[in-house]
Design a protein around this motif. Structure first.
Motif, mmCIF file in Angstrom:
data_model
loop_
_atom_site.group_PDB
_atom_site.id
_atom_site.type_symbol
_atom_site.label_atom_id
_atom_site.label_comp_id
_atom_site.label_asym_id
_atom_site.label_seq_id
_atom_site.Cartn_x
_atom_site.Cartn_y
_atom_site.Cartn_z
ATOM 1 N N ALA A 14 0.848 -1.196 0.000
ATOM 2 C CA ALA A 14 0.000 0.000 0.000
ATOM 3 C C ALA A 14 0.883 1.246 0.000
ATOM 4 O O ALA A 14 2.030 1.211 0.456
ATOM 5 N N PRO A 15 0.345 2.362 -0.470
ATOM 6 C CA PRO A 15 1.131 3.597 -0.508
ATOM 7 C C PRO A 15 1.199 4.268 0.865
ATOM 8 O O PRO A 15 0.592 3.809 1.837
ATOM 9 N N ALA A 20 -2.770 9.526 -3.102
ATOM 10 C CA ALA A 20 -3.780 9.014 -4.026
ATOM 11 C C ALA A 20 -3.534 7.535 -4.300
ATOM 12 O O ALA A 20 -2.395 7.116 -4.520
ATOM 13 N N TRP A 21 -4.633 6.747 -4.297
ATOM 14 C CA TRP A 21 -4.530 5.309 -4.539
ATOM 15 C C TRP A 21 -5.897 4.748 -4.853
ATOM 16 O O TRP A 21 -6.870 4.994 -4.149
ATOM 17 N N TYR A 26 -5.576 7.184 0.239
ATOM 18 C CA TYR A 26 -5.336 6.049 1.131
ATOM 19 C C TYR A 26 -5.312 6.514 2.585
ATOM 20 O O TYR A 26 -4.598 7.439 2.946
ATOM 21 N N ALA A 27 -6.112 5.832 3.438
ATOM 22 C CA ALA A 27 -6.218 6.223 4.841
ATOM 23 C C ALA A 27 -5.623 5.206 5.811
ATOM 24 O O ALA A 27 -5.423 5.530 6.971
ATOM 25 N N ILE A 42 -9.975 3.651 1.803
ATOM 26 C CA ILE A 42 -9.679 4.733 0.851
ATOM 27 C C ILE A 42 -10.855 5.698 0.879
ATOM 28 O O ILE A 42 -11.997 5.276 0.714
ATOM 29 N N HIS A 43 -10.578 6.989 1.118
ATOM 30 C CA HIS A 43 -11.693 7.943 1.092
ATOM 31 C C HIS A 43 -11.715 8.708 -0.225
ATOM 32 O O HIS A 43 -10.687 8.902 -0.880
ATOM 33 N N ALA A 44 -12.904 9.112 -0.615
ATOM 34 C CA ALA A 44 -13.087 9.856 -1.866
ATOM 35 C C ALA A 44 -12.365 11.202 -1.770
ATOM 36 O O ALA A 44 -12.233 11.775 -0.690
ATOM 37 N N PRO A 45 -11.916 11.726 -2.906
ATOM 38 C CA PRO A 45 -11.288 13.057 -2.917
ATOM 39 C C PRO A 45 -12.289 14.131 -2.471
ATOM 40 O O PRO A 45 -13.508 13.943 -2.560
#
Length: 141
Positions: A14-15, A20-21, A26-27, A42-45
């Motif tokens: 994972a990053p 961004a991922w 990525y949270a 992963i949360h939306a932009p």
């Protein structure tokens, strides 16, 4: 409310948190409960944030297609806590965000997340607040 997990082929590594991922930001990793596997969150932009929506609208509208992915939904309380700890800078610090969880003791209320200090509270479902969708990517071992 039970959260659906999607099986998505993810890279083995994972990053860095906050980058961004896979269609969003990525949270981190959420530990699976009751025998369920762990998963990446992963949360939306920010440009996909819902503003001035009641709880039912947030549940419905969080299922949009974002960046080509169709498996978005509203985050739950555990996920909200991780978002507040790991990626608070990606959220408005002056507003409440709906979670997918209703108040067990009062069906007219649902849980919200506040990103300034990380608080969670219950508010009337008819109130209008913010909402942000997340994706869940299973870690299969």
């Amino acid at each position: 409310m039970q959260t659906a997990l999607q099986v998505v082929q993810a890279p083995e590594i994972a990053p860095k948190i906050g980058t961004a991922w896979l269609g969003g930001i990525y949270a981190g990793v959420i530990a699976g409960m009751d025998g369920q596997p762990d998963y990446h969150l992963i949360h939306a932009p920010a440009e996909n944030e819902l503003i001035n929506v009641n709880w039912q609208q947030s549940i419905t509208q969080a299922t949009l297609t974002i960046n080509g992915f169709e498996d978005w939904s509203l985050f739950n309380r555990r996920e909200g806590r991780l978002l507040a700890i790991n990626t608070p800078e990606g959220f408005d610090k002056d507003g409440w965000y709906w979670t997918s969880e209703q108040n067990a003791g009062n069906p007219d209320y649902a849980w919200v997340q506040y990103f300034d200090v990380g608080d969670q509270f219950t508010l009337s479902k008819s109130g209008t607040y913010r909402a942000r969708a997340v994706r869940r990517v299973l870690i299969i071992q």
